[in-house]
Scaffold this motif. Structure first.
Motif, PDB file in Angstrom:
ATOM      1  N   ALA A  34       0.816  -1.210   0.000  1.00 56.31           N
ATOM      2  CA  ALA A  34       0.000   0.000   0.000  1.00 56.31           C
ATOM      3  C   ALA A  34       0.851   1.262   0.000  1.00 56.31           C
ATOM      4  N   SER A  35       2.114   1.147   0.441  1.00 55.82           N
ATOM      5  CA  SER A  35       3.007   2.301   0.449  1.00 55.82           C
ATOM      6  C   SER A  35       3.438   2.679  -0.959  1.00 55.82           C
ATOM      7  N   VAL A  36       3.391   1.733  -1.881  1.00 58.23           N
ATOM      8  CA  VAL A  36       3.890   1.929  -3.243  1.00 58.23           C
ATOM      9  C   VAL A  36       2.858   2.608  -4.139  1.00 58.23           C
ATOM     10  N   TYR A  37       1.596   2.354  -3.888  1.00 62.58           N
ATOM     11  CA  TYR A  37       0.526   2.884  -4.725  1.00 62.58           C
ATOM     12  C   TYR A  37      -0.014   4.187  -4.162  1.00 62.58           C
ATOM     13  N   PRO A  38      -0.515   5.057  -5.110  1.00 62.57           N
ATOM     14  CA  PRO A  38      -0.643   4.923  -6.561  1.00 62.57           C
ATOM     15  C   PRO A  38       0.716   4.947  -7.258  1.00 62.57           C
ATOM     16  N   GLU A  39       0.804   4.246  -8.399  1.00 64.59           N
ATOM     17  CA  GLU A  39       2.024   4.239  -9.193  1.00 64.59           C
ATOM     18  C   GLU A  39       1.698   4.066 -10.670  1.00 64.59           C
ATOM     19  N   TYR A  40       2.602   4.528 -11.502  1.00 65.35           N
ATOM     20  CA  TYR A  40       2.438   4.385 -12.948  1.00 65.35           C
ATOM     21  C   TYR A  40       2.850   2.975 -13.354  1.00 65.35           C
ATOM     22  N   ARG A  41       2.035   2.340 -14.218  1.00 66.50           N
ATOM     23  CA  ARG A  41       2.358   1.019 -14.744  1.00 66.50           C
ATOM     24  C   ARG A  41       2.308   1.090 -16.262  1.00 66.50           C
ATOM     25  N   SER A  42       3.390   0.649 -16.897  1.00 67.25           N
ATOM     26  CA  SER A  42       3.458   0.736 -18.347  1.00 67.25           C
ATOM     27  C   SER A  42       2.481  -0.226 -19.017  1.00 67.25           C
ATOM     28  N   VAL A  84       5.746   0.772   6.826  1.00 65.82           N
ATOM     29  CA  VAL A  84       6.780   0.291   5.908  1.00 65.82           C
ATOM     30  C   VAL A  84       7.141   1.399   4.919  1.00 65.82           C
ATOM     31  N   PRO A  85       8.403   1.836   4.870  1.00 64.84           N
ATOM     32  CA  PRO A  85       8.809   2.867   3.919  1.00 64.84           C
ATOM     33  C   PRO A  85       8.664   2.388   2.477  1.00 64.84           C
ATOM     34  N   VAL A  86       8.441   3.317   1.581  1.00 67.44           N
ATOM     35  CA  VAL A  86       8.244   2.979   0.175  1.00 67.44           C
ATOM     36  C   VAL A  86       9.436   2.214  -0.391  1.00 67.44           C
ATOM     37  N   GLU A  87      10.641   2.679  -0.111  1.00 64.41           N
ATOM     38  CA  GLU A  87      11.819   2.039  -0.704  1.00 64.41           C
ATOM     39  C   GLU A  87      12.000   0.602  -0.223  1.00 64.41           C
ATOM     40  N   SER A  88      11.683   0.342   1.038  1.00 62.76           N
ATOM     41  CA  SER A  88      11.777  -1.031   1.534  1.00 62.76           C
ATOM     42  C   SER A  88      10.746  -1.909   0.842  1.00 62.76           C
TER      43      SER A  88
END
Length: 263
Positions: free
Chosen positions: A87-95, A141-145
């Motif tokens: 959930a920390s990663v989204y929203p995100e661009y997906r090709s 949880v941090p995004v990078e982890s």
């Protein structure tokens, strides 16, 4: 500010910088720590949906799989596409669809591709529960982890994958759980055929399947296959018939199509 004061400030800044750069250990919270309130009830239901998808959302599933067949231990196992931190990663661009995706969008894609079914209705109890479960696993949880441990192992074969060797390995390593015909048993899901994931699923890609196999298969013996053996198995499994995905015509409309895409 005197020299000592400036030194203390610099030390504090350095400590914060080092702390922010450190990777967090992959450590999913225990299910016993789910809060015992209304929110906790939603989280627990989300867990049940992931662990027993066939039982709770059968009308939206088009094959014999549960979410936990790919997201092992209900999304709580590293190198098995964990939900921890997701959930920390989204929203995100997906090709693949060339737009910004929400966690709900990603859930829809799993139901349509890996479960060969249809998306849960927006705002439905089931969709909100799964999102709540993922959000709970992502707390703090941090995004990078999360980016570091998401998905599967990244492998590089030393030679061209050999489906024939994969067939031989399957007969020795995989049939006890997946059946001699790959159609699954009570212990494991079908890997191809009408009751398996369709060609639009991530697991239909050789690179992704190889990473999953290497880390997790045979079940309980992850890491016992070589990288090339994992690739051979993935190549064999990916070469078998499976359901089509009509929406594939809309995938990667701009760029970024991976070399191992099966269409």
């Amino acid at each position: 500010m005197n020299g000592n004061g400036r030194s203390l400030v610099l030390v504090a800044i350095l400590a914060l910088t080092v702390s922010s750069c450190q990777s967090w250990a992959f450590s999913p919270p225990s299910l016993e720590t789910i809060p015992s309130d209304e929110r906790g009830a939603k989280i627990r239901y989300g867990y049940q949906l992931v662990a027993n998808t066939q039982e709770h959302t059968r009308a939206f599933v088009g094959n014999a799989l549960n979410c936990t067949n790919c997201h092992l231990e209900a999304g709580r196992k590293v190198h098995a596409s964990p939900y921890v931190g997701l959930a920390s990663v989204y929203p995100e661009y997906r090709s693949r669809n060339a737009r910004i995706n929400t966690i709900e969008d990603r859930l829809d894609q799993c139901f349509e591709r890996s479960l060969n079914g249809r998306a849960l209705p927006p705002g439905s109890r089931e969709k909100e529960a799964i999102v709540a479960y993922i959000a709970w696993l992502s707390e703090g949880v941090p995004v990078e982890s999360a980016r570091e441990w998401r998905g599967f192992l990244k492998l590089t074969p030393t030679r061209t994958p050999d489906p024939a060797n994969g067939r031989a390995l399957f007969a020795v390593k995989c049939t006890v759980c997946h059946g001699v015909d790959g159609q699954g048993t009570a212990a494991a899901p079908p890997l191809w055929g009408a009751r398996s994931f369709n060609i639009g699923a991530g697991m239909a890609r050789v690179n992704l399947a190889a990473g999953f196999i290497k880390a997790n298969m045979p079940l309980g013996q992850g890491g016992t296959l070589s990288d090339d053996e994992a690739y051979d198995l993935a190549a064999f499994i990916s070469s078998q018939p499976r359901p089509d995905f009509p929406g594939k015509v809309n995938d990667w409309p701009k760029s970024g199509k991976p070399d191992d895409a099966p269409y």
